[in-house]
Design an enzyme around this catalytic site. Structure first.
Site, short mmCIF file in Angstrom:
data_model
loop_
_atom_site.label_atom_id
_atom_site.label_comp_id
_atom_site.label_asym_id
_atom_site.label_seq_id
_atom_site.Cartn_x
_atom_site.Cartn_y
_atom_site.Cartn_z
N ASP A 20 6.22 4.77 -7.20
CA ASP A 20 6.48 3.41 -6.70
C ASP A 20 5.36 2.50 -7.16
O ASP A 20 4.19 2.87 -7.04
CB ASP A 20 6.42 3.40 -5.17
N SER A 256 -4.32 3.28 -0.46
CA SER A 256 -3.62 4.27 -1.26
C SER A 256 -2.22 4.45 -0.73
O SER A 256 -1.95 4.26 0.45
CB SER A 256 -4.37 5.60 -1.25
N LYS A 257 -1.32 4.85 -1.65
CA LYS A 257 0.09 4.99 -1.27
C LYS A 257 0.28 6.14 -0.29
O LYS A 257 1.23 6.16 0.47
CB LYS A 257 0.94 5.20 -2.53
N ARG A 258 -0.64 7.09 -0.32
CA ARG A 258 -0.53 8.22 0.60
C ARG A 258 -0.81 7.80 2.04
O ARG A 258 -0.17 8.25 2.96
CB ARG A 258 -1.48 9.34 0.19
N LYS A 259 -1.78 6.89 2.20
CA LYS A 259 -2.21 6.56 3.56
C LYS A 259 -1.57 5.29 4.13
O LYS A 259 -1.52 5.12 5.34
CB LYS A 259 -3.74 6.40 3.58
#
Ligand code: GLU
Length: 502
Positions: A20, A256-259
């Site tokens: 994304d 970050s995209k993870r968090k």
């Protein structure tokens, strides 16, 4: 060849299609585009897809869609072409090859056959010994045959830069002034798969595409000395550099995209943010409000501004290099401002996809009928001032498309019903039934006369049962306007329904 390219200023955004699109891609695009527009320049989109392990097929299209949604459009790019096509690095492999050959021939680069395992062991040993980590140049000066006799040999070599001990590490940045980066390691510039790494490709492409200003994230500061060395070795004129401050979470960590879901650029449209509000917000992250003078001649700051206003006054000296905090509360506030500024038809049009997705007009994402659109248009002014996000529309609008029997009564609304609710509802019903002219004013006057003057109730006590009956909720659009839109029969049916439901 680059002298003849259009635009005195040429800058670019160069996302890697690895998932994304990141919100940082929009932020970088915005600042690049503002600077290009201010200088009648050209803004390029280049797809940096040399990392084949992290490549994701649909990512490139998402970059196009999200940037277009934001109105951040490019003058040259893979989808629209341009004088420097192709703009996708995987299609330019032949272009990079001679540059690597030249660096090898000139002794600025060398082959390295070390296996990943040997490099990992080397690094571990360096860390244990508390020595600086970096490639130990085992392969430097050796032929393949010589190197093959030593352990950790891979058949296909990579190519590394031979970074001189006294490599310059300082450079001038348009935002930060004089910047010092750490001394670089012998950077790999061509991988074993034959692809160039980012560092080689970015220099070659920025040169061939006539890029005059490299505007990118702060995380690339440490790479800039390597890039400047490549420019020098290849005899090329380097561009100017501007390293934008990284976006940070409220706890100051890097987004970050993870968090953080807000790191995904697609998230904003899903959440009901307006593109212009997001653009304004991204600009404010690193740029001051516009200063104007009021009638008394005093300076006043304006945080709400358009892209054109932003771009017209754009200057690097105004960019604040301190890591901006990505504060969604601020974005919600701005979004509310932008929602309130929409004209009625635009506001209605933007709500419709959210209402359809939430099955407000009927099951299975039914499209609105003409009659439903008329009702929605009547409801719109009642809710436009109350919304921060378009996703809030369904909650407000749904009650207008349900019959009295289907209207859910929320528990927290029911809990607020005062003592004597049944009497209040019965009196309200009689008052409403007798209203001659079905307007906001007449409905309100009749209800007030019966409940406040007649029964001596306080407005909150009088209106809470009516609000809950009409909307099923504690908080609703203005009450009498809602009753007017629902019509007399539906209003009576809702008052009766709650009475029967107590
Ligand atoms: N491909 C790099 C990225 O994804 C671009 C960095 C640059 O603009 O030089 O961030």
């Amino acid at each position: 060849m680059t002298e003849n390219l259009p635009g005195a200023v040429r800058d670019r955004v160069a996302p890697s299609p690895t998932g994304d699109p990141h919100v940082g891609t929009a932020y970088m695009s915005l600042f690049n585009l503002a600077f290009a527009r201010k200088n009648d320049g050209r803004f390029l989109l280049r797809i940096e897809d040399t990392d084949r392990t992290r490549f994701r097929e649909d990512s490139e299209q998402q970059v196009y869609d999200t940037l277009r949604w934001l109105g951040l459009t490019w003058d040259e790019g893979p989808d629209i072409g341009g004088p420097c096509a192709p703009y996708r690095q995987s299609e330019r492999l032949d272009t990079y090859r001679p540059f690597v050959e030249q660096l090898l021939a000139d002794g600025h680069a060398y082959y390295c056959w070390c296996t990943p395992q040997r490099l990992a062991d080397m690094r571990e040993a360096q860390q244990k010994a508390k020595r600086p980590t970096g490639y130990d140049r085992l392969c430097y000066g050796k032929t393949a045959e010589e190197r093959a006799t030593l352990p950790g040999f891979a058949e296909t070599p990579v190519v590394r830069m031979l970074i001189p001990r006294d490599a310059p590490i300082a450079f001038t940045d348009l935002i930060r002034g004089e910047v010092k980066a750490p001394r670089p390691d012998d950077q790999v510039i061509r991988k074993a798969d034959g692809y160039p790494t980012y560092h080689l490709a970015v220099v070659v492409d920025d040169h061939l595409m006539g890029i005059t200003h490299v505007v990118r994230g702060e995380e690339w500061i440490s790479s800039t000395p390597k890039h400047l060395l490549l420019y020098r070795w290849l005899g090329l004129q380097p561009p100017a550099f501007a390293h934008m401050p990284l976006l940070r979470n409220t706890d100051k960590s890097k987004i970050s995209k993870r968090k953080n879901p807000a790191a995904r650029l697609t998230w904003f449209a899903e959440q009901g943010y307006l593109p212009d509000a997001l653009v304004n917000f991204l600009a404010l992250l690193a740029y001051p409000p516009i200063t104007e003078t009021d009638e008394a001649g005093n300076p006043v700051e304006r945080e709400v501004f358009t892209f054109d206003e932003f771009s017209a006054g754009f200057e690097w000296s105004k960019v604040n290099p301190a890591g901006p905090i990505f504060d969604l509360k601020k974005l919600d506030w701005l979004n509310g401002v932008y929602i309130r500024s929409l004209d009625e038809a635009d506001f209605v049009g933007r709500m419709v996809p959210f209402l359809v997705a939430d099955n407000v007009f009927g099951p299975e994402r039914a499209a609105p009928t003409d009659e439903q659109l008329t009702t929605l248009t009547a409801v719109a002014p009642l809710i436009q001032t109350r919304m921060a996000l378009l996703t809030e529309a369904s909650g407000y609008v749904r009650p207008f498309f349900l019959g009295a029997a289907e209207l859910p009564i929320a528990d927290d609304a029911r809990a607020e019903l005062p003592a004597g609710t049944a009497d209040i509802l019965v009196a309200a019903r009689a008052a409403v039934a007798g209203v001659d002219d079905w307007t906001d004013e007449r409905i309100e006057a009749a209800v007030r006369a019966a409940l406040i003057d007649g029964m001596g109730l306080k407005p909150k006590v009088a209106f809470t049962p009516i609000r809950v009956a009409i909307s099923g909720a504690r908080i609703s659009p203005p009450l009498f306007e809602s009753m007017r839109i629902l019509g007399r029969d539906e209003t009576l049916a809702r008052l009766d329904r709650l009475t029967g439901d107590l």
